[in-house]
Motif scaffolding. Structure first.
Motif, PDB file in Angstrom:
ATOM      1  N   TRP A  73       8.037  67.940 -21.069  1.00  0.00           N
ATOM      2  CA  TRP A  73       8.338  68.754 -21.938  1.00  0.00           C
ATOM      3  C   TRP A  73       9.478  68.441 -23.146  1.00  0.00           C
ATOM      4  O   TRP A  73       9.761  69.000 -23.989  1.00  0.00           O
ATOM      5  CB  TRP A  73       9.100  70.036 -20.986  1.00  0.00           C
ATOM      6  CG  TRP A  73       8.007  70.523 -20.153  1.00  0.00           C
ATOM      7  CD1 TRP A  73       8.401  70.846 -18.648  1.00  0.00           C
ATOM      8  CD2 TRP A  73       6.943  71.258 -20.650  1.00  0.00           C
ATOM      9  NE1 TRP A  73       7.326  71.432 -18.203  1.00  0.00           N
ATOM     10  CE2 TRP A  73       6.472  71.606 -19.349  1.00  0.00           C
ATOM     11  CE3 TRP A  73       6.144  71.346 -21.771  1.00  0.00           C
ATOM     12  CZ2 TRP A  73       5.072  72.312 -19.463  1.00  0.00           C
ATOM     13  CZ3 TRP A  73       5.067  71.901 -21.755  1.00  0.00           C
ATOM     14  CH2 TRP A  73       4.437  72.587 -20.628  1.00  0.00           C
ATOM     15  N   GLU A  74      10.423  67.304 -22.492  1.00  0.00           N
ATOM     16  CA  GLU A  74      11.438  66.822 -23.504  1.00  0.00           C
ATOM     17  C   GLU A  74      10.604  66.029 -24.781  1.00  0.00           C
ATOM     18  O   GLU A  74      11.096  66.153 -26.041  1.00  0.00           O
ATOM     19  CB  GLU A  74      12.475  65.771 -22.766  1.00  0.00           C
ATOM     20  CG  GLU A  74      13.649  65.570 -23.654  1.00  0.00           C
ATOM     21  CD  GLU A  74      14.775  65.080 -23.017  1.00  0.00           C
ATOM     22  OE1 GLU A  74      15.606  64.570 -23.641  1.00  0.00           O
ATOM     23  OE2 GLU A  74      14.625  64.769 -21.566  1.00  0.00           O
ATOM     24  N   GLN A 113       7.416  66.579 -25.697  1.00  0.00           N
ATOM     25  CA  GLN A 113       6.557  67.444 -26.503  1.00  0.00           C
ATOM     26  C   GLN A 113       7.501  68.049 -27.534  1.00  0.00           C
ATOM     27  O   GLN A 113       6.992  68.069 -28.510  1.00  0.00           O
ATOM     28  CB  GLN A 113       6.208  68.725 -25.622  1.00  0.00           C
ATOM     29  CG  GLN A 113       5.085  69.604 -26.517  1.00  0.00           C
ATOM     30  CD  GLN A 113       4.597  70.658 -25.588  1.00  0.00           C
ATOM     31  OE1 GLN A 113       5.166  71.231 -24.658  1.00  0.00           O
ATOM     32  NE2 GLN A 113       3.504  71.125 -25.872  1.00  0.00           N
ATOM     33  N   THR A 114       8.776  68.530 -27.069  1.00  0.00           N
ATOM     34  CA  THR A 114       9.710  69.037 -28.204  1.00  0.00           C
ATOM     35  C   THR A 114      10.115  67.919 -29.302  1.00  0.00           C
ATOM     36  O   THR A 114      10.125  68.181 -30.461  1.00  0.00           O
ATOM     37  CB  THR A 114      10.924  69.525 -27.254  1.00  0.00           C
ATOM     38  OG1 THR A 114      10.886  70.636 -26.443  1.00  0.00           O
ATOM     39  CG2 THR A 114      11.991  70.090 -28.538  1.00  0.00           C
ATOM     40  N   GLU A 135       7.417  67.388 -31.626  1.00  0.00           N
ATOM     41  CA  GLU A 135       7.036  68.589 -32.786  1.00  0.00           C
ATOM     42  C   GLU A 135       8.075  68.356 -33.740  1.00  0.00           C
ATOM     43  O   GLU A 135       7.877  68.685 -34.872  1.00  0.00           O
ATOM     44  CB  GLU A 135       7.137  69.990 -31.684  1.00  0.00           C
ATOM     45  CG  GLU A 135       5.980  70.052 -30.963  1.00  0.00           C
ATOM     46  CD  GLU A 135       6.180  71.275 -30.139  1.00  0.00           C
ATOM     47  OE1 GLU A 135       7.522  71.837 -30.083  1.00  0.00           O
ATOM     48  OE2 GLU A 135       5.341  71.772 -29.494  1.00  0.00           O
ATOM     49  N   LYS A 136       9.472  67.949 -33.429  1.00  0.00           N
ATOM     50  CA  LYS A 136      10.455  67.952 -34.315  1.00  0.00           C
ATOM     51  C   LYS A 136      10.408  66.364 -34.929  1.00  0.00           C
ATOM     52  O   LYS A 136      11.365  66.332 -35.878  1.00  0.00           O
ATOM     53  CB  LYS A 136      11.779  68.084 -33.443  1.00  0.00           C
ATOM     54  CG  LYS A 136      12.077  69.381 -33.136  1.00  0.00           C
ATOM     55  CD  LYS A 136      13.385  69.536 -32.292  1.00  0.00           C
ATOM     56  CE  LYS A 136      13.599  70.907 -31.834  1.00  0.00           C
ATOM     57  NZ  LYS A 136      14.871  71.171 -31.215  1.00  0.00           N
TER      58      LYS A 136
END
Length: 301
Positions: A31-32, A34-35, A38-39
């Motif tokens: 999850w870290e 993926q974020t 995206e950024k």
């Protein structure tokens, strides 16, 4: 650098610098990641991927696909660029795939990178080379031995693929026969070879580097010199390769050895240059690529 690395007692007996992360939670990492992807947060991507060992990275690849229905490597390609992108993708490859990839890259395009071929062939055990050969066939649908033969020629090709017979007399004559050198240097264990090489130097009165310079030329001379260096002191040879201080060569050698013997290579580097690898990297690289390389190197000597 990740403080968990220093608290981990899982792998302190190894000679690698990258060790299993003791507080590994793949779901949380995914999850870290993926974020961060995206950024386009390169710092976070580098921190996670350089602070997990390869087995944990393979778990991340699988978990990422399960949780996001996306391929982690493809997402890294979209988010990053340049040398840091290449390094992160290399870290995501299983070790045998990475060595097969390096061999293929050394033979791709115009001209062959003979020294990378030699580095891999001379520093890996016969069982590792057998596994790399099998992986190469699966990855590229080609026979590695045939590829090596087609990309090299003459006695160098024999050396790269070979096994043959006898020594001292070959260096004393004006015309030197490569065949016995290829045979002996590719068919004996390193401890036996070191004794043989010491005896050759004693009987000829020449250091082997000098002897090879006088008696051989071209790729064969390079091949024999690299092979002898890897028999006598593989850590020093790899330290010299790293000391070129150019991506991708430096980073690929570091990735290739970071879980096996990079601590030994670091010590050889210090002896060779009088400077630590950690400090030297800081003088030649910058930004996120530097951060990644320092994380792989781990600490000052």
């Amino acid at each position: 650098m990740d403080p968990e690395y220093f608290r981990s007692d899982m792998c302190w007996g190894t000679l690698g610098t990258v060790r299993p992360h003791s507080n590994f939670h793949p779901d949380r990492d995914v999850w870290e990641l993926q974020t961060a992807l995206e950024k386009k947060d390169c710092g976070t991507i580098v921190r996670i991927l350089t602070n997990r060992n390869n087995a944990q990275r393979q778990v991340l690849v699988k978990t990422f696909e399960e949780l996001t229905q996306k391929d982690l490597g493809s997402e890294v390609k979209r988010a990053l660029s340049g040398e840091v992108e290449a390094l992160m993708l290399e870290l995501l490859m299983p070790p045998l795939h990475f060595e097969a990839y390096r061999l293929q890259m050394a033979m791709a395009g115009v001209g062959t990178d003979e020294e990378t071929l030699l580095e891999i062939l001379c520093t890996r055990t016969s069982s590792e080379l057998k596994e790399i050969d099998e992986v190469y066939k699966k990855m590229f649908k080609k026979d590695l031995e045939k590829e090596l033969r087609s990309e090299t020629s003459g006695d160098f090709a024999k050396l790269v693929v070979a096994l043959l017979n006898t020594l001292v007399a070959t260096l004393n004559g004006k015309k030197c026969d490569a065949t016995p050198w290829i045979d002996i240097l590719t068919s004996r264990d390193p401890e036996h070879l070191q004794k043989v090489l010491d005896e050759v130097e004693f009987q000829t009165g020449l250091f082997l580097d000098e002897a090879f310079d006088k008696r051989f030329s071209g790729d064969l001379r390079l091949g024999l010199k690299v092979l002898v260096q890897c028999i006598q002191n593989p850590d020093l040879y790899l330290a010299k390769r790293i000391n070129i201080m150019k991506a991708p060569q430096t980073q690929r050698v570091m990735v290739s050895h970071c879980e096996q013997d990079l601590l030994c290579i670091r010590a050889a580097f210090l002896k060779l240059t009088g400077k630590s690898l950690y400090s030297t990297l800081q003088r030649h690289f910058k930004g996120d690529l530097l951060t990644a390389l320092l994380n792989i190197c781990r600490s000052e000597d």
